[in-house]
Design an enzyme around this catalytic site. Structure first.
Site, short mmCIF file in Angstrom:
data_model
loop_
_atom_site.label_atom_id
_atom_site.label_comp_id
_atom_site.label_asym_id
_atom_site.label_seq_id
_atom_site.Cartn_x
_atom_site.Cartn_y
_atom_site.Cartn_z
N CYS A 135 0.82 -1.29 0.04
CA CYS A 135 0.16 -0.05 -0.09
C CYS A 135 0.86 1.30 -0.20
O CYS A 135 0.30 2.39 -0.18
CB CYS A 135 -0.97 0.10 1.17
SG CYS A 135 -2.22 -1.39 1.17
N GLY A 147 -11.88 -9.00 -6.82
CA GLY A 147 -12.94 -8.47 -5.70
C GLY A 147 -12.61 -9.06 -4.24
O GLY A 147 -11.60 -9.90 -4.29
#
Lengths: 377, 377
Positions: free
Chosen positions: A83, A118
């Protein structure tokens, strides 16, 4: 960083974040890169080198983005730091300029999480914690539980982070979710990992963002990078889950590098991957005392119009979180805010902005990376 | 780079290259990192930051390597630039030091190609050239055909590159293939992509390599990085396949940065992914005139004991080619040579070494990256 070469952000651009299933990842990257070049008012040929941050784009993704823009010849490579990939690309761009290697650097970030199917992020199943179910929602649920236990934080507090986030994001044309919500609506949503409900979790987004870094200021409101700090976690499994040691450390180093303190910060874009994280970072960054984050939120201090608006963009929870793009999108928002171009979510008179990325964590604990940048006009 | 902060390689280490199916990629990386730390004579805690280059290691690979060595806290991130990933990690380490950010940087590289199933490298099937069969062996076969057409290069010349490679590698304990071979044996091997036969192609290897970079020289024979150049290809599909424009460009820039020329180079480690590539790079780097590479090889000029030994380690063809490790393994070899520690493959009196990585190429054409480093004792 005092005596060193100053580095400025002279152009920013991003795609709207959301579900872009009809677009290639390369096309998303190209749109962001071109937007940043246009914003800087420079030609593609003015870029001395390029650095691409991506969590899941795979080999040669940045190279493909630039090839099809005809930006070949100068160096380009990818960085991966989960991230913090986008923020790491910017940090490397700063070093490229400070080392004397380049004058003008393109740093961009991108990811297309819908292409991964997802759900929660794919983590390395080589890690024993992952094998035992330590997905990101599970980790942050534990953090939330611990914060509730130590400080009396409530489910309502966690919901109110989302309410503020959506209120900000309704004014952000780049945000994934722009519809205001209410506490009751959040608390009626599907449970993901108790006490975290669906809207308290950042979504599976696609998108790209880019900045142009330069050794020279340009434009009517030059924005200077006053600090760029990257650290990795302590890997101390015995640490207090309600406290971000890594967040505190990286912020402390950034304040020292910038010669500023939390009292100087006019707005912050922090890594609210889950709503509990935003509250923890108020405390880690010195925006309030330990345990005081829910009160800070309740007073409206962290809302636009308050003392220290946090995530005026809507943050990860509403702007969305396409991993590699997030750290750079935070800087786009910071630059727009410092220039006074943020429209309905403008923080009036903002002069100092802090951006913060954290994660992915290996094993999801406090290891992993965190990056803090301080931007000053 | 004249007036800038000097950067030295003060420690090197690598695993033997080969098939390490029983080892994790993390364990390979840890062995190389520890060997480089030991060689530098420093503790793990002396490293200010770490950069990992890998082509196929996937997200967070470098972070996992260091976590299990207890090297947590300092920054660590991954870079990906296909076959130039390792060299790119070193380049970023140099910038980290030159920018004033760090004093001591660990750059390491690793890949485990046996984990990918063997055979030719997996390429991005999004690329139209790849869809149409442009694998790496196919591209280099076209290069070889063109070189044969233009300069009269023969199959025997291509085989003799392998013979020299194995002769060098028999003295390299880190090499994947150490058994000497003969021209007739090479020419009897299985055809991969005409005219390239199996031994003319670098193998599917596993391995890791590491260097310690420092702002201060140390040890009895400090080795200075006199040039670190990275470029991307021109993406000009009309270029002459027998000539490496990218290789020529990156070498020219490196010579200029180092204030040296090809006549000053005492040994070179070049990216002989296929035997034709080694010959092309003699020409691209100014080691001989265009078309003269086969004659240079035949005279023994590029063998240990000759005028300008190329790939004393055995190169990619014999040492092996675990993508992300290769560029750093080249620097390990260069440092051992400059220190006089290369045993039976020692280039006597070597003072200047050039290392060169190229590729992955997007689409396999002349786009992609190339990196040249010049090391001087």
């Amino acid at each position: 960083m005092g005596a060193e070469q100053d580095v400025f952000i002279v152009g920013v651009g991003m795609t709207p974040f959301g579900k872009h299933r009809g677009s290639s990842l390369e096309a998303l990257g190209q749109a962001a890169v071109q937007a940043a070049l246009d914003d800087a008012g420079i030609a593609r040929s003015a870029v001395d080198e390029a650095i691409c941050g991506s969590g899941y784009g795979g080999p040669l993704i940045g190279q493909r983005v630039l090839r099809d823009l005809g930006m070949t010849g100068p160096p380009v490579f990818n960085v991966e730091n989960a991230c913090s990939s986008g923020a790491t690309a910017v940090r490397e761009g700063i070093a490229a300029i400070r080392s004397g290697r380049s004058d003008t650097v393109l740093a961009f970030g991108l990811d297309q999480l819908t292409a991964l199917g997802g759900g929660t992020l794919p983590l390395a199943d080589a890690d024993v914690e992952v094998q035992n179910g330590m997905s990101m929602p599970a980790l942050y649920a534990m953090r939330a539980r611990r914060h509730m236990h130590e400080f009396g934080t409530t489910r309502e507090d966690l919901a109110d982070v989302v309410v503020k986030s959506r209120r900000h994001a309704q004014h952000n044309p780049y945000a994934h979710f722009r519809t205001p919500t209410a506490r009751a609506e959040v608390l009626a949503a599907r449970m993901i990992a108790d006490p975290l409900q669906l809207p308290m979790c950042s979504p599976t987004s696609d998108g790209a963002a880019a900045v142009i870094l330069s050794a020279q200021p340009s434009g009517s409101t030059p924005v200077r990078l006053a600090a760029s700090i990257l650290q990795s976690g302590s890997a101390d499994v015995a640490h207090d889950l309600a406290v971000s040691e890594l967040g505190s450390r990286v912020a402390r180093m950034a304040y020292e590098a910038a010669g500023l303190g939390p009292e100087d910060v006019d707005l912050a874009e922090v890594h609210d991957a889950f709503s509990i994280a935003e509250l923890m970072y108020y405390e880690a960054f010195g925006f309030c005392a330990p345990g005081e984050a829910p009160a800070m939120l309740a007073r409206g201090d962290s809302a636009v119009g308050g003392r220290l608006p946090v995530n005026p963009s809507g943050g990860l929870i509403s702007r969305g979180h396409p991993i590699g793009a997030t750290g750079i999108a935070q800087m786009c928002e910071a630059v727009w805010q410092l220039r006074g171009e943020a429209g309905g979510r403008q923080v009036e008179g903002a002069r100092v902005a802090l951006t913060h990325c954290s994660g992915g964590g290996i094993a999801g604990l406090d290891h992993g990376a965190a990056a803090v940048h301080v931007l000053v006009r």
